[in-house]
Scaffold this active site. Structure first.
Site, PDB file in Angstrom:
ATOM      1  N   GLU A  41      56.407  32.452 -16.149  1.00  0.00           N
ATOM      2  CA  GLU A  41      57.020  33.312 -15.131  1.00  0.00           C
ATOM      3  C   GLU A  41      56.142  33.273 -13.897  1.00  0.00           C
ATOM      4  O   GLU A  41      54.925  33.402 -13.997  1.00  0.00           O
ATOM      5  CB  GLU A  41      57.114  34.752 -15.630  1.00  0.00           C
ATOM      6  CG  GLU A  41      58.080  34.939 -16.782  1.00  0.00           C
ATOM      7  CD  GLU A  41      58.115  36.372 -17.283  1.00  0.00           C
ATOM      8  OE1 GLU A  41      58.651  36.594 -18.371  1.00  0.00           O
ATOM      9  OE2 GLU A  41      57.579  37.273 -16.595  1.00  0.00           O
ATOM     10  N   ASP A  46      55.301  47.585 -11.645  1.00  0.00           N
ATOM     11  CA  ASP A  46      54.022  46.973 -11.990  1.00  0.00           C
ATOM     12  C   ASP A  46      52.855  47.941 -12.008  1.00  0.00           C
ATOM     13  O   ASP A  46      52.723  48.804 -11.148  1.00  0.00           O
ATOM     14  CB  ASP A  46      53.717  45.821 -11.026  1.00  0.00           C
ATOM     15  CG  ASP A  46      54.554  44.598 -11.357  1.00  0.00           C
ATOM     16  OD1 ASP A  46      54.559  44.204 -12.543  1.00  0.00           O
ATOM     17  OD2 ASP A  46      55.212  44.061 -10.457  1.00  0.00           O
ATOM     18  N   TYR A  82      64.892  40.199 -22.134  1.00  0.00           N
ATOM     19  CA  TYR A  82      63.508  40.648 -21.942  1.00  0.00           C
ATOM     20  C   TYR A  82      63.457  42.097 -22.400  1.00  0.00           C
ATOM     21  O   TYR A  82      64.043  42.976 -21.767  1.00  0.00           O
ATOM     22  CB  TYR A  82      63.169  40.513 -20.459  1.00  0.00           C
ATOM     23  CG  TYR A  82      61.706  40.693 -20.081  1.00  0.00           C
ATOM     24  CD1 TYR A  82      60.895  41.671 -20.653  1.00  0.00           C
ATOM     25  CD2 TYR A  82      61.128  39.863 -19.118  1.00  0.00           C
ATOM     26  CE1 TYR A  82      59.572  41.817 -20.292  1.00  0.00           C
ATOM     27  CE2 TYR A  82      59.794  40.004 -18.738  1.00  0.00           C
ATOM     28  CZ  TYR A  82      59.033  40.981 -19.331  1.00  0.00           C
ATOM     29  OH  TYR A  82      57.716  41.143 -18.959  1.00  0.00           O
TER      30      TYR A  82
END
Lengths: 237, 373
Positions: free
Chosen positions: A30, A41, A146
């Site tokens: 990725e 994040d 995912y």
């Protein structure tokens, strides 16, 4: 065989790092296209993104980085970014240019499954996702799902999330697609534990940290993940 | 293009990680149920009246604007000194209905942080306020106030260390603690349904002002003007006059943070709106003397109102705002917040005679900044 996906932030050294990760046993790379305000994040990837932006890693240089990485690698390469970049570049144009540069698919961290349905991408599901949303994500995703193992942002944690087992179980009932677990997986032990139930693991923050020590360190780290994950595959197969 | 959740034409939506979507669904449902429940409205009205001090007065500022009739909607007289309390009270009642007893909030100048800490003290909730470390330094008194009210203020050390980063960090906390926590967003920004919720909770400003000016003047104002950072006091004022096509609606941005005036369409903090961003979609830093306007985004409804032409948006510079700040203090004995001073500055320039200005907050917090100039 269980898969390992390694996340790297786009930068001048990324093609070499990606090769080292694949040598170490990564199946998928990725490539982070940095955004100024990355909501999903944690601190490590946030700082890496800040550094990358300070080095000028905007969309066009990131696409060049992707193309350069593709030149020496056959592994799937998946840009991972945020909607703001696609809004500015154009969703269709971004998808087309990324594919031309060698992208296999795309991940957009803040684009839930019901937004921009025309944009083919790997969908994320979370422990909080309802069954309806998991089913929709499975229907629309590009090849695999995912699984976000924690309610939280990216970054290393102690142990492996207790939510993962339940999420995998619910998702398996709804789809036969491969399920790769990510967020909060950093050690070989955690990777092995996640691989016991999932079809693959995604490692981001820890890989980004180790990448600052160079390709050799990253290769050794990914090897240790490979060994741990394969020990599980050997037992379960 | 009509993605689900786009609430205001091309703007709005839910650009957040999947983890938050169920919480946003729950919030939307909880909000709809609350609105349909007379007990919710009654409680909110009673809190606004008995705790907040509503209705706030409408003051004619004759010496400030000689020869005109400029009315000030006095949100500075609301408890905690700014309109932010309208939203914080409403969301606190909503959080209680949803069974959430932990609140996270972001703050820039500290006014929303203080309002959040205040309602959490009143409701017995745990309160965590994220604030950029640079803003904590500039707005030390408000940090002290939040501490006295029992809130924990967490410094944010990333990026510009101001409101933009504090908002991101509050959202990350919410992602992590979503099962127990309500995110008390401070403006009409963020993912749907937040812009609508905040807009409706602030609509009390426009509702009252419309009645009050009709009572005083027997007619509607020619212009209704308010400052715009995220835009919640403006959206609240405008709400009272959206259907009155004779009323000009004017939002005043800080010239260095003109998300509507010089921005482009983009995604920040969960919604699509107009924002200060470069051609790659990277969000730019805003610059204003007023911490409350120092934000590169704006509520999606404002972007919509701009595009449809129903509202217009202009910029005022630091110096203009400072001049209006001093003028209101000297002519009316009212010290306005620097944010509202931007609206006051433009109010003097209109050709129209009957003008309604939202005085969104009081200026005690700004004394150090103003006196240092």
């Amino acid at each position: 065989m269980k898969k390992i996906a390694i996340y790297l932030m786009c930068g001048p050294g990324t093609p070499e790092l990606a090769e080292a990760a694949v040598e170490g046993g990564a199946d998928i790379i990725e490539l982070g296209f940095p955004f100024s305000d990355p909501l999903a994040d944690g601190p490590v990837i946030r700082r890496a993104g800040e550094r990358a932006l300070a080095e000028g890693m905007r969309t066009a240089p990131c696409l060049e980085c992707l193309a350069a990485t593709r030149r020496n690698l056959e592994a799937p390469l998946i840009p991972m970014t945020y909607a703001s970049l696609l809004e500015a570049y154009g969703y269709e144009r971004f998808a087309a240019d990324a594919a031309d540069a060698g992208a296999t698919s795309l991940i957009v961290a803040d684009l839930p499954v019901d937004a921009e349905p025309g944009l083919r991408r790997v969908q994320l599901v979370a422990p909080t996702s309802t069954d309806d949303r998991i089913a929709l994500a499975a229907q629309r995703t590009d090849g695999w799902l995912y699984l976000v193992t924690v309610t939280g942002t990216t970054g290393a944690r102690e142990g492996i999330s207790s939510a993962l087992g339940g999420l995998i179980e619910r998702t398996r009932r709804l789809t036969e697609l491969p399920l790769y677990a990510g967020f909060g997986i950093s050690t070989p032990e955690q990777a092995a534990a996640a691989a016991e139930v999932a079809d693959g693991v995604v490692v981001g923050s820890r890989a980004v940290e180790i990448a600052t020590d160079g390709p050799a360190a990253l290769r050794d780290y990914v090897s240790s993940l490979r060994e741990a994950v394969d020990s599980v595959s050997a037992v379960s197969s | 293009m009509s993605a689900p959740g786009r609430t205001f034409g091309e703007y709005g939506g839910r650009y957040v990680p999947e983890t938050l979507i169920p919480a946003l669904d729950e919030l939307e449902l909880g909000w709809r149920e609350a609105l349909a429940d007379p007990a919710f409205r009654d409680e909110l009205e009673a809190l606004g009246r008995d705790y907040g001090g509503r209705p706030t007065p409408l003051t004619l500022a004759e010496r400030f604007a000689p020869g005109k009739r400029v009315y000030l909607k006095r949100e500075d007289l609301l408890h905690t000194g700014a309109h932010k309390l309208n939203n914080a009270l409403g969301q606190a009642v909503l959080a209680r209905r949803l069974g959430k007893r932990r609140i996270v909030a972001e703050t820039g100048a500290g006014q929303h942080g203080v309002a959040s800490a205040t309602v959490c003290a009143r409701f017995g909730f745990d309160c965590v306020v994220y604030m950029g470390s640079e803003d904590m330094r500039r707005q030390a008194p408000n940090v002290e106030r939040m501490g006295l009210l029992g809130a924990e203020v967490r410094p944010v050390e990333f990026g510009t260390k101001t409101l933009k980063e504090a908002t991101s960090e509050a959202i990350r906390d919410w992602i992590t603690n979503v099962e127990t926590t309500h995110y008390l967003i401070g403006s009409c920004v963020g993912p749907a349904p937040y812009p609508k919720i905040v807009g409706e909770l602030q609509a009390v400003i426009g509702r009252e002002a419309r009645e009050q000016i009709l009572a005083s003047e027997g007619r509607l104002p020619e212009v209704a003007v308010a400052c715009v950072g995220g835009g919640s006091n403006a959206i609240g004022l405008f709400a009272g006059f959206l259907d009155d096509s004779s009323v000009r609606l004017v939002g005043v941005e800080a010239a260095g943070a003109a998300s509507l005036g010089t921005g482009r369409a983009g995604v920040l903090h969960g919604s699509r709106s107009s924002l200060l961003a470069d051609e790659d979609g990277q969000v730019l830093d805003a610059h204003s003397i007023s911490a409350g306007l120092d934000y590169p985004g704006v509520g999606p409804e404002h972007a919509f109102l701009r595009d449809t032409g129903r509202a217009e948006y202009v910029g005022a510079g630091d110096e203009e705002a400072l001049a209006a700040f001093r003028r209101l203090a000297e002519t009316e004995g009212i010290i306005p917040a620097l944010e509202a001073s931007h609206a006051l500055a433009k109010a003097l320039e209109f050709d129209e005679e009957l003008i309604l200005v939202c005085l969104s907050g009081r200026g005690d917090k700004d004394l150090a900044e103003v006196l240092s100039r």
